[in-house]
Design a protein around this motif. Structure first.
Motif, mmCIF file in Angstrom:
data_model
loop_
_atom_site.group_PDB
_atom_site.id
_atom_site.type_symbol
_atom_site.label_atom_id
_atom_site.label_comp_id
_atom_site.label_asym_id
_atom_site.label_seq_id
_atom_site.Cartn_x
_atom_site.Cartn_y
_atom_site.Cartn_z
ATOM 1 N N LEU A 28 0.844 -1.194 0.000
ATOM 2 C CA LEU A 28 0.000 0.000 0.000
ATOM 3 C C LEU A 28 0.880 1.246 0.000
ATOM 4 N N VAL A 29 0.471 2.247 -0.761
ATOM 5 C CA VAL A 29 1.192 3.522 -0.843
ATOM 6 C C VAL A 29 0.177 4.660 -0.810
ATOM 7 N N ASN A 30 0.657 5.892 -0.761
ATOM 8 C CA ASN A 30 -0.192 7.100 -0.756
ATOM 9 C C ASN A 30 -1.215 7.067 0.381
ATOM 10 N N ASN A 31 -0.748 6.857 1.598
ATOM 11 C CA ASN A 31 -1.626 6.788 2.778
ATOM 12 C C ASN A 31 -2.710 5.719 2.622
ATOM 13 N N ARG A 33 -4.116 4.604 0.030
ATOM 14 C CA ARG A 33 -5.118 4.883 -0.997
ATOM 15 C C ARG A 33 -4.824 4.155 -2.305
ATOM 16 N N SER A 34 -3.605 3.659 -2.480
ATOM 17 C CA SER A 34 -3.195 3.001 -3.714
ATOM 18 C C SER A 34 -2.396 1.748 -3.388
ATOM 19 N N VAL A 35 -2.301 0.869 -4.386
ATOM 20 C CA VAL A 35 -1.521 -0.360 -4.256
ATOM 21 C C VAL A 35 -0.398 -0.314 -5.281
ATOM 22 N N LYS A 36 0.821 -0.568 -4.810
ATOM 23 C CA LYS A 36 1.985 -0.605 -5.685
ATOM 24 C C LYS A 36 2.327 -2.058 -5.972
ATOM 25 N N CYS A 37 2.478 -2.405 -7.233
ATOM 26 C CA CYS A 37 2.803 -3.758 -7.664
ATOM 27 C C CYS A 37 4.172 -3.734 -8.330
ATOM 28 N N THR A 38 5.116 -4.493 -7.795
ATOM 29 C CA THR A 38 6.467 -4.548 -8.343
ATOM 30 C C THR A 38 6.804 -5.980 -8.742
ATOM 31 N N SER A 88 9.204 0.239 -13.666
ATOM 32 C CA SER A 88 8.766 -1.157 -13.571
ATOM 33 C C SER A 88 7.731 -1.352 -12.467
ATOM 34 N N VAL A 89 7.152 -0.239 -11.992
ATOM 35 C CA VAL A 89 6.170 -0.278 -10.913
ATOM 36 C C VAL A 89 4.793 0.098 -11.472
ATOM 37 N N THR A 90 3.796 -0.700 -11.127
ATOM 38 C CA THR A 90 2.422 -0.398 -11.498
ATOM 39 C C THR A 90 1.673 0.013 -10.239
ATOM 40 N N VAL A 91 0.989 1.161 -10.277
ATOM 41 C CA VAL A 91 0.240 1.666 -9.125
ATOM 42 C C VAL A 91 -1.241 1.664 -9.475
ATOM 43 N N PHE A 92 -2.039 1.031 -8.607
ATOM 44 C CA PHE A 92 -3.481 0.976 -8.791
ATOM 45 C C PHE A 92 -4.143 1.847 -7.735
ATOM 46 N N THR A 93 -5.008 2.775 -8.182
ATOM 47 C CA THR A 93 -5.800 3.613 -7.286
ATOM 48 C C THR A 93 -7.268 3.325 -7.588
ATOM 49 N N PRO A 94 -8.013 2.813 -6.597
ATOM 50 C CA PRO A 94 -9.410 2.445 -6.862
ATOM 51 C C PRO A 94 -10.309 3.662 -7.018
ATOM 52 N N ASP A 95 -11.422 3.454 -7.735
ATOM 53 C CA ASP A 95 -12.423 4.516 -7.885
ATOM 54 C C ASP A 95 -13.067 4.846 -6.549
ATOM 55 N N LYS A 131 -2.620 -20.186 -14.894
ATOM 56 C CA LYS A 131 -2.350 -20.165 -13.460
ATOM 57 C C LYS A 131 -2.260 -18.724 -12.983
ATOM 58 N N TYR A 132 -2.556 -18.535 -11.700
ATOM 59 C CA TYR A 132 -2.504 -17.198 -11.138
ATOM 60 C C TYR A 132 -2.032 -17.279 -9.693
ATOM 61 N N ILE A 133 -1.611 -16.138 -9.203
ATOM 62 C CA ILE A 133 -1.192 -15.982 -7.815
ATOM 63 C C ILE A 133 -2.039 -14.869 -7.223
ATOM 64 N N ASP A 134 -2.629 -15.110 -6.054
ATOM 65 C CA ASP A 134 -3.376 -14.076 -5.362
ATOM 66 C C ASP A 134 -2.466 -13.388 -4.361
ATOM 67 N N LEU A 135 -2.244 -12.091 -4.550
ATOM 68 C CA LEU A 135 -1.395 -11.284 -3.681
ATOM 69 C C LEU A 135 -2.313 -10.526 -2.726
ATOM 70 N N ILE A 136 -2.284 -10.896 -1.456
ATOM 71 C CA ILE A 136 -3.224 -10.389 -0.462
ATOM 72 C C ILE A 136 -2.643 -9.182 0.253
ATOM 73 N N PHE A 137 -3.492 -8.169 0.468
ATOM 74 C CA PHE A 137 -3.092 -6.997 1.253
ATOM 75 C C PHE A 137 -4.288 -6.499 2.050
ATOM 76 N N THR A 138 -4.005 -5.826 3.166
ATOM 77 C CA THR A 138 -5.034 -5.306 4.051
ATOM 78 C C THR A 138 -4.861 -3.808 4.185
ATOM 79 N N ASN A 139 -5.971 -3.096 4.171
ATOM 80 C CA ASN A 139 -5.918 -1.648 4.364
ATOM 81 C C ASN A 139 -5.978 -1.354 5.829
#
Length: 139
Positions: A28-31, A33-38, A88-95, A131-139
Motif C-alpha cells: 500500500l502507498v499514498n496513505n 489509498r493506492s496499491v503498488k505492484c512490483t 517497472s512499478v504499477t500503481v493501482f488507485t481504486p475509484d 495459473k494465477y497468484i493471489d497477492l493479499i493486502f489489508t488496508n
C-alpha cells in the motif's frame, strides 16, 4: 556400463534448472489509498501500457475485495480504478477508496510456461488453464 550411463543421464536431467518466475509483490502507498505492484516484466508492462483498450489492466492484474467465505473469491466483482505505470512499478488507485480493515487481493495471471504447441498436446498445459497468484493486502 549401462549403470554408469544411467547415472550420468539422471545427473544431467536432475541438475537442470527450472525457469524463474518473477517475484511479484504488492504494498500500500499514498496513505493506503493506492496499491503498488512490483516485479512484473517491464517490457510486457510498457507494451501493455501503450494499448488503448479500456480495461486492459483489469484483465492482467485485477484487484478484488476478499469475501468472508474465501471459497467465493473467484466470483467477486473487480474493484475498478486507475492503473499507472512508472518504470517497472504499477500503481493501482481504486475509484472508491479501500475500506479500513478490509482484506483485498490482486490476482496476477502467470502466462509463461508454454513454449510451443507440444506443451498442450503432451498435456503439460491446457487451454483456458491459466495459473494465477493471489497477492493479499489489508488496508
Amino acid at each position: 556400463m549401462k549403470k554408469t550411463a544411467l547415472f550420468f543421464l539422471l545427473l544431467a536431467f536432475g541438475c537442470a534448472s527450472k525457469p524463474k518466475t518473477p517475484a511479484v509483490h504488492v504494498s500500500l502507498v499514498n496513505n493506503n489509498r493506492s496499491v503498488k505492484c512490483t516485479g512484473l516484466d517491464y517490457a510486457i508492462m510498457s507494451e501493455i501500457n501503450r494499448d488503448t483498450l479500456p480495461g486492459i489492466w483489469e484483465n492482467l492484474i485485477p484487484v478484488y475485495r476478499m469475501p468472508a467465505d474465501t471459497d467465493m473469491k473467484d466470483y467477486q466483482p473487480i474493484q475498478h480504478g486507475k492503473y499507472q505505470l512508472s518504470g517497472s512499478v504499477t500503481v493501482f488507485t481504486p475509484d472508491t477508496p479501500f475500506a479500513k480493515g478490509q482484506v483485498y487481493f490482486m490476482r496476477y495471471y502467470r502466462f509463461e510456461g508454454a513454449t510451443n504447441a507440444w506443451d498442450f498436446i503432451k498435456g503439460k498445459k491446457k487451454l483456458r488453464d491459466t495459473k494465477y497468484i493471489d497477492l493479499i493486502f489489508t488496508n
